[in-house]
Structure formats: structure tokens, C-alpha cells
Design an enzyme around this catalytic site. Structure first.
Site, PDB file in Angstrom:
ATOM      1  N   ASP A  73       0.844  -1.202   0.000  1.00 49.43           N
ATOM      2  CA  ASP A  73       0.000   0.000   0.000  1.00 49.43           C
ATOM      3  C   ASP A  73       0.878   1.250   0.000  1.00 49.43           C
ATOM      4  OD1 ASP A  73      -2.416  -1.711   2.069  1.00 49.43           O
ATOM      5  OD2 ASP A  73      -2.412  -1.370  -0.107  1.00 49.43           O
TER       6      ASP A  73
ATOM      7  N   LYS B  64      -0.036  -7.806  -3.358  1.00 46.85           N
ATOM      8  CA  LYS B  64      -1.340  -7.187  -3.555  1.00 46.85           C
ATOM      9  C   LYS B  64      -1.127  -5.714  -3.821  1.00 46.85           C
ATOM     10  CE  LYS B  64      -4.442  -5.981  -0.355  1.00 46.85           C
ATOM     11  NZ  LYS B  64      -5.136  -4.719  -0.746  1.00 46.85           N
TER      12      LYS B  64
ATOM     13  N   LEU C  18     -14.147  -3.714  -7.064  1.00 43.47           N
ATOM     14  CA  LEU C  18     -15.085  -3.212  -8.088  1.00 43.47           C
ATOM     15  C   LEU C  18     -16.514  -3.279  -7.566  1.00 43.47           C
ATOM     16  CD1 LEU C  18     -13.519  -4.986 -11.190  1.00 43.47           C
ATOM     17  CD2 LEU C  18     -13.117  -2.633 -10.433  1.00 43.47           C
ATOM     18  N   HIS C  19     -17.251  -2.178  -7.777  1.00 44.81           N
ATOM     19  CA  HIS C  19     -18.633  -2.102  -7.286  1.00 44.81           C
ATOM     20  C   HIS C  19     -19.388  -1.111  -8.166  1.00 44.81           C
ATOM     21  CE1 HIS C  19     -21.373  -1.611  -3.444  1.00 44.81           C
ATOM     22  NE2 HIS C  19     -22.048  -1.943  -4.528  1.00 44.81           N
ATOM     23  N   ASP C  20     -20.123  -1.609  -9.146  1.00 44.96           N
ATOM     24  CA  ASP C  20     -20.849  -0.750 -10.080  1.00 44.96           C
ATOM     25  C   ASP C  20     -21.910  -1.605 -10.772  1.00 44.96           C
ATOM     26  OD1 ASP C  20     -19.553   2.155 -11.708  1.00 44.96           O
ATOM     27  OD2 ASP C  20     -21.594   1.342 -11.885  1.00 44.96           O
ATOM     28  N   ILE C  21     -22.610  -1.036 -11.742  1.00 45.64           N
ATOM     29  CA  ILE C  21     -23.601  -1.828 -12.466  1.00 45.64           C
ATOM     30  C   ILE C  21     -22.888  -2.927 -13.257  1.00 45.64           C
ATOM     31  CG2 ILE C  21     -25.219   0.117 -12.601  1.00 45.64           C
ATOM     32  CD1 ILE C  21     -24.369   0.493 -15.530  1.00 45.64           C
TER      33      ILE C  21
ATOM     34  N   ASN D 196     -22.677  -3.964 -16.326  1.00 40.72           N
ATOM     35  CA  ASN D 196     -21.974  -3.625 -17.569  1.00 40.72           C
ATOM     36  C   ASN D 196     -20.653  -2.929 -17.292  1.00 40.72           C
ATOM     37  OD1 ASN D 196     -21.936  -3.258 -20.569  1.00 40.72           O
ATOM     38  ND2 ASN D 196     -21.966  -1.095 -19.959  1.00 40.72           N
ATOM     39  N   THR D 197     -20.663  -2.023 -16.306  1.00 38.87           N
ATOM     40  CA  THR D 197     -19.445  -1.260 -15.999  1.00 38.87           C
ATOM     41  C   THR D 197     -18.378  -2.150 -15.377  1.00 38.87           C
ATOM     42  OG1 THR D 197     -20.751   0.758 -15.716  1.00 38.87           O
ATOM     43  CG2 THR D 197     -18.573   0.714 -14.682  1.00 38.87           C
TER      44      THR D 197
ATOM     45  N   ARG E  67      -2.772 -10.321  12.169  1.00 35.96           N
ATOM     46  CA  ARG E  67      -1.841  -9.598  13.038  1.00 35.96           C
ATOM     47  C   ARG E  67      -1.062 -10.591  13.901  1.00 35.96           C
ATOM     48  NH1 ARG E  67      -2.668  -6.239   9.888  1.00 35.96           N
ATOM     49  NH2 ARG E  67      -2.859  -3.976  10.187  1.00 35.96           N
TER      50      ARG E  67
END
Ligand SMILES: O=C(O)c1cc(=O)[nH]c(=O)n1[C@@H]1O[C@H](COP(=O)(O)O)[C@@H](O)[C@H]1O
Length: 239
Positions: free
Chosen positions: A13, A35, A66-69, A71-72, A188
């Protein structure tokens, strides 16, 4: 059986491709993969991913949640296929149609490109969320029940596995069988700070509970000696 030195995906990160690549190279042999997620991708994008992974023989877990309709999300899956991710995350809260569209897009693109299909993982309840946090967004059932509901939905919708906390591993392993991938952050070692993680276990306890892979960031990346920290985790898992 996944060997201890390949059980962990280290969360890099950082917004800096050179730093991510340098640490990935140092950790090779002590972790199973890397990652790269939102902090990295928003700063460096696909070119940054390539700068880290070019010539690096380590599986990439591309964590875009990913979090959308439908198709997207299907289009987003097609867009990242050239980056050759081994794993991609989606939010199960996007629903079965979204997850199914993503699974279909990944399979079609992999076949067209002649490459292995990335495994799709559904994020359930973030390990930073407590029962109160869940209630604050309108979910009144216990965390474990919410995770189980979302994991069932992901399984039916064609996901290869889910991201969950170690607390939910035992139930999900019993519920979804031995081959469903449980990619588990909130890890942890006893010597590491919890930071913003609220549902946590040690590496060994998480694997015993049924985790397939561990996702570990700051206990390794913030350590004075990240390689030594990663090796301590391998030693704990090998015991
Ligand atoms: O999808 C993830 O990887 C994820 C899901 C989740 O519920 N909790 C969670 O911490 N993660 C990721 O796992 C990593 C954990 O990092 P550390 O808390 O530094 O070990 C971060 O990169 C998070 O984005």
C-alpha cells in the site's frame, strides 16, 4: 497444501511504483504474491502495475474492490486483463448480476487472449468494520451472518472465493467446501499493532481456522526489516 512461504500476499500500500517493486523483489521467496490496491492504482494506474510486475515472477492480487452496475464492472474486468492479475476483488454488495457479469467477462477475455482466467474474489464485510459500523450502514444482523449471506451469494454467482476476516473462516469453510478460496486480511502477529483492523487473528490461527491465503500489509511493510518480519510469519506458519 500451500507451503508457509507462499501463504501470504503482501499488501504493498504505497503510491510509488519503485518502492513497491523494490519491496516485492526483497520479499520474493518469503511471500506467495503481492497485492496492489486502490492507493497504488489511483496514483500509478495500469502503467504503475506493469512497472512493478514486469519480469517479477510473483502472482498479482489486483485489489480494486469493483462495485458498479454489471456492464461497468464487466468492462473494468476486460480493461485490467492485460495486467495478468491472478486475483481481482469485487464487492459482493454489488449483487449476483454484477458478480455473474464479471465472471463471464473474465472467462471470455481469458479465452480470447489465451491466458489463464483470473480468480474473482468477493469482498464481504471489511475487516475494519465492527457490529456497530455494520448497523450504522443499515445492516442489523450479526457480522458473521452478513458475511455468510454475502459469501453464499458470491458462491452462487460464480466467484472463486471471498475476502473475509479470520473470524468467519471456520463457518465459511464448512459452508462452502475445501476449494472455495478464502483470502483473509485482518492478520496480526502477536508482535504487530492492530492499526484500523477490528476483526483480527494471528497468521497461524487464521490458517487453522480455514484461511487459504493471508493478506498482510503493515506488519511487514512498516517493519524496520520487512524481510525479517515476513520470515517470522513463515516460521510461525511452519511451526
Ligand atoms: O480486499 C482486501 O484485501 C481487504 C479487505 C478487508 O476487508 N480488509 C482489508 O484490510 N483488506 C486489505 O488488506 C490489506 C490489509 O493491510 P494491513 O492492515 O496493513 O495488514 C489492505 O491493503 C486492505 O486494503
Amino acid at each position: 497444501m500451500i507451503p508457509p512461504a507462499r501463504r501470504t500476499f503482501v499488501a504493498l500500500d504505497t503510491p510509488e511504483p519503485p518502492a513497491a517493486r523494490a519491496l516485492a523483489q526483497r520479499l520474493a521467496g518469503h511471500v506467495g504474491g503481492i497485492k496492489l490496491g486502490l492507493e497504488f492504482f489511483c496514483a500509478a494506474g495500469p502503467a504503475g502495475i506493469r512497472a512493478v510486475t514486469e519480469g517479477l515472477d510473483m502472482p498479482l492480487f489486483l485489489d480494486l474492490k469493483l462495485h458498479d452496475i454489471p456492464n461497468t464492472v464487466a468492462g473494468a474486468i476486460r480493461s485490467v486483463m492485460p495486467l495478468a492479475p491472478a486475483f481481482i476483488t469485487l464487492h459482493t454488495l454489488g449483487g449476483a448480476a454484477m458478480m455473474r457479469a464479471a465472471a463471464d467477462a473474465a472467462a471470455e477475455a481469458a479465452a480470447q487472449m489465451g491466458v489463464p482466467r483470473p480468480k474473482l474474489l468477493g469482498v464481504t464485510v471489511l475487516t475494519s468494520m465492527s457490529l456497530l459500523d455494520l448497523a450504522s450502514v443499515g445492516v442489523d444482523r450479526p457480522v458473521a451472518d452478513q458475511v455468510a449471506l454475502l459469501a453464499d451469494l458470491a458462491h452462487v454467482a460464480g466467484m472463486d472465493g471471498v475476502v473475509c476476516s479470520p473470524n468467519e473462516c471456520a463457518v465459511l469453510r464448512r459452508r462452502l467446501g475445501p476449494d472455495f478460496t478464502l483470502m483473509v486480511p485482518g492478520i496480526r502477529p502477536i508482535w504487530a499493532s492492530a492499526n484500523d483492523q477490528k476483526r483480527i487473528m494471528t497468521p497461524a490461527a487464521a490458517v487453522t481456522a480455514g484461511a487459504t491465503y493471508l493478506v498482510i500489509g503493515r506488519p511487514i511493510t512498516d517493519a524496520v526489516d520487512p524481510v525479517e518480519a515476513a520470515q517470522r510469519i513463515v516460521t510461525e506458519l511452519a511451526a
